[in-house]
Design a protein around this motif. Structure first.
Motif, PDB file in Angstrom:
ATOM      1  N   ASN A 198       0.774  -1.378   0.148  1.00  0.00           N
ATOM      2  CA  ASN A 198      -0.276   0.052   0.157  1.00  0.00           C
ATOM      3  C   ASN A 198       0.872   1.277  -0.111  1.00  0.00           C
ATOM      4  N   ASP A 199       1.920   0.972   0.133  1.00  0.00           N
ATOM      5  CA  ASP A 199       2.849   2.261   0.316  1.00  0.00           C
ATOM      6  C   ASP A 199       3.829   2.652  -0.925  1.00  0.00           C
ATOM      7  N   LEU A 200       4.595   3.931  -0.485  1.00  0.00           N
ATOM      8  CA  LEU A 200       5.021   4.359  -1.975  1.00  0.00           C
ATOM      9  C   LEU A 200       6.749   4.363  -1.656  1.00  0.00           C
ATOM     10  N   MET A 201       7.536   4.102  -2.405  1.00  0.00           N
ATOM     11  CA  MET A 201       8.936   4.375  -2.336  1.00  0.00           C
ATOM     12  C   MET A 201       9.436   5.289  -3.418  1.00  0.00           C
ATOM     13  N   CYS A 202       9.809   6.282  -3.133  1.00  0.00           N
ATOM     14  CA  CYS A 202      10.201   7.470  -4.185  1.00  0.00           C
ATOM     15  C   CYS A 202      11.742   7.425  -4.235  1.00  0.00           C
ATOM     16  N   VAL A 203      12.213   6.845  -5.384  1.00  0.00           N
ATOM     17  CA  VAL A 203      13.683   6.998  -5.653  1.00  0.00           C
ATOM     18  C   VAL A 203      14.311   7.857  -6.708  1.00  0.00           C
ATOM     19  N   ARG A 204      15.102   8.761  -6.064  1.00  0.00           N
ATOM     20  CA  ARG A 204      15.720   9.880  -7.001  1.00  0.00           C
ATOM     21  C   ARG A 204      16.612   9.402  -8.038  1.00  0.00           C
ATOM     22  N   GLU A 205      16.062   9.786  -9.257  1.00  0.00           N
ATOM     23  CA  GLU A 205      16.464   9.179 -10.508  1.00  0.00           C
ATOM     24  C   GLU A 205      18.013   9.448 -10.857  1.00  0.00           C
ATOM     25  N   GLY A 206      18.962   8.469 -11.102  1.00  0.00           N
ATOM     26  CA  GLY A 206      20.224   8.911 -11.318  1.00  0.00           C
ATOM     27  C   GLY A 206      21.343   8.776 -10.113  1.00  0.00           C
ATOM     28  N   TYR A 207      20.730   8.380  -9.020  1.00  0.00           N
ATOM     29  CA  TYR A 207      21.471   8.172  -7.804  1.00  0.00           C
ATOM     30  C   TYR A 207      21.528   6.587  -7.550  1.00  0.00           C
ATOM     31  N   SER A 208      22.361   6.517  -6.385  1.00  0.00           N
ATOM     32  CA  SER A 208      22.851   5.265  -6.056  1.00  0.00           C
ATOM     33  C   SER A 208      21.854   4.160  -5.681  1.00  0.00           C
ATOM     34  N   LEU A 209      20.554   4.702  -5.108  1.00  0.00           N
ATOM     35  CA  LEU A 209      19.651   3.842  -4.835  1.00  0.00           C
ATOM     36  C   LEU A 209      19.103   3.013  -5.890  1.00  0.00           C
ATOM     37  N   GLN A 210      18.925   3.898  -6.863  1.00  0.00           N
ATOM     38  CA  GLN A 210      18.428   3.333  -8.142  1.00  0.00           C
ATOM     39  C   GLN A 210      19.231   2.414  -8.759  1.00  0.00           C
ATOM     40  N   LYS A 211      20.314   2.263  -8.525  1.00  0.00           N
ATOM     41  CA  LYS A 211      21.284   1.250  -8.703  1.00  0.00           C
ATOM     42  C   LYS A 211      21.222   0.027  -8.013  1.00  0.00           C
ATOM     43  N   GLN A 212      20.982   0.431  -6.705  1.00  0.00           N
ATOM     44  CA  GLN A 212      21.014  -0.776  -5.674  1.00  0.00           C
ATOM     45  C   GLN A 212      19.858  -1.594  -5.879  1.00  0.00           C
ATOM     46  N   ILE A 213      18.937  -0.994  -6.251  1.00  0.00           N
ATOM     47  CA  ILE A 213      17.524  -2.002  -6.172  1.00  0.00           C
ATOM     48  C   ILE A 213      17.786  -3.286  -7.090  1.00  0.00           C
ATOM     49  N   PRO A 214      18.142  -3.129  -8.237  1.00  0.00           N
ATOM     50  CA  PRO A 214      18.318  -4.415  -9.101  1.00  0.00           C
ATOM     51  C   PRO A 214      19.371  -5.195  -8.657  1.00  0.00           C
ATOM     52  N   LYS A 215      20.455  -4.460  -7.964  1.00  0.00           N
ATOM     53  CA  LYS A 215      21.561  -5.231  -7.585  1.00  0.00           C
ATOM     54  C   LYS A 215      21.149  -6.378  -6.300  1.00  0.00           C
ATOM     55  N   HIS A 216      20.540  -5.741  -5.359  1.00  0.00           N
ATOM     56  CA  HIS A 216      20.002  -6.582  -4.152  1.00  0.00           C
ATOM     57  C   HIS A 216      19.092  -7.557  -4.794  1.00  0.00           C
ATOM     58  N   LYS A 217      18.124  -7.184  -5.589  1.00  0.00           N
ATOM     59  CA  LYS A 217      17.338  -8.135  -6.150  1.00  0.00           C
ATOM     60  C   LYS A 217      17.952  -9.428  -6.716  1.00  0.00           C
ATOM     61  N   GLU A 218      19.110  -9.250  -7.482  1.00  0.00           N
ATOM     62  CA  GLU A 218      19.914 -10.114  -8.209  1.00  0.00           C
ATOM     63  C   GLU A 218      20.823 -10.926  -7.525  1.00  0.00           C
TER      64      GLU A 218
END
Length: 248
Positions: A198-218
């Motif tokens: 139900n929640d919302l995660m807002c990720v700033r484009e072009g910053y490290s979190l955006q890269k971490q999300i697929p990395k942690h999934k993989e």
């Protein structure tokens, strides 16, 4: 009995590169007479061995030795601009949509509180969770870790944002309609995992979190359950929050 679910949303913000456009810890290092911490300084390499908070304690000590004053540091903080649309996002969410706002940041209390007061926005923030800092009588800025934790390997020892978020929510007497988390860095991944569908995660484009999300999934099979919105401006986040409120 009031309907606890009818309260507004909880909006959780990182600070550096999220509320403010840049990183205050990086900017303050430019006050050194050489415009940066010299390559010859023994401070280099400290971050990897003792952590960011102790590194910044060393930075403040070095600046103090070079006669950089409290007034110069605070003036620099006042000059740092908010990320586009961020002030409008916070102000509108609190004043129009009954949102509660908290900040969880690996910055320090002096920087964050001074900037919020300068921008006349401190009254809009319920709580700031960050590393405590204080000025000594000689104008040295001292900083210490927020806490010491070893249970979360996604976070630094001085700040597990996920634990702080869960503790805050459990301490509240009302139930929030949803949680919106706004961040940019790798240390925002842990709290992102605590969000529900139900929640919302807002990720700033072009910053490290955006890269971490697929990395942690993989690599670890870790996946965010909530909706994920990639943003460049606070206005994009505000538009989605307004949509979610209408959907309730």
């Amino acid at each position: 009995m009031p309907d606890l679910a009818s309260s507004g949303p909880l909006l959780v913000f990182d600070f550096d590169c999220t509320i403010i456009h840049v990183d205050g810890d990086d900017e303050v290092q430019k006050l050194h007479p050489e415009g940066k911490i010299p390559e010859s300084s023994e401070l280099h390499g400290l971050y990897s061995t003792v952590g960011w908070t102790k590194f910044m304690a060393g930075v403040f000590k070095l600046l103090h030795e070079h006669k950089i004053t409290k007034e110069e540091i605070l003036k620099l903080m006042e000059s740092l601009e908010f990320t586009p649309g961020m002030e409008d996002l916070i102000r509108t969410s609190v004043e129009n949509y009954n949102a509660k706002v908290i900040i969880i940041s690996d910055s320090n209390s002096v920087f964050i509180n001074h900037i919020l007061q300068h921008k006349k926005m401190d009254h809009l923030v319920d709580v700031v969770y960050t590393n405590p800092a204080r000025w000594t009588d000689t104008g040295l800025l001292e900083i210490e870790p927020f806490h010491h934790q070893t249970h979360c390997d996604l976070s630094t020892q001085n700040l597990c944002k996920g634990t702080i978020l869960e503790d805050y929510i459990s301490s509240q007497s009302t139930k929030f309609s949803f949680v919106g988390y706004v961040g940019d860095g790798g240390n925002d991944f842990c709290p992102a995992l605590r969000l529900s569908e139900n929640d919302l995660m807002c990720v700033r484009e072009g910053y490290s979190l955006q890269k971490q999300i697929p990395k942690h999934k993989e690599t670890k099979g870790l996946e965010i359950k909530s909706e994920v919105q990639y943003w460049k401006s606070g206005h994009q986040i505000l538009a989605r929050i307004e949509e979610k409120i209408k959907e309730l």
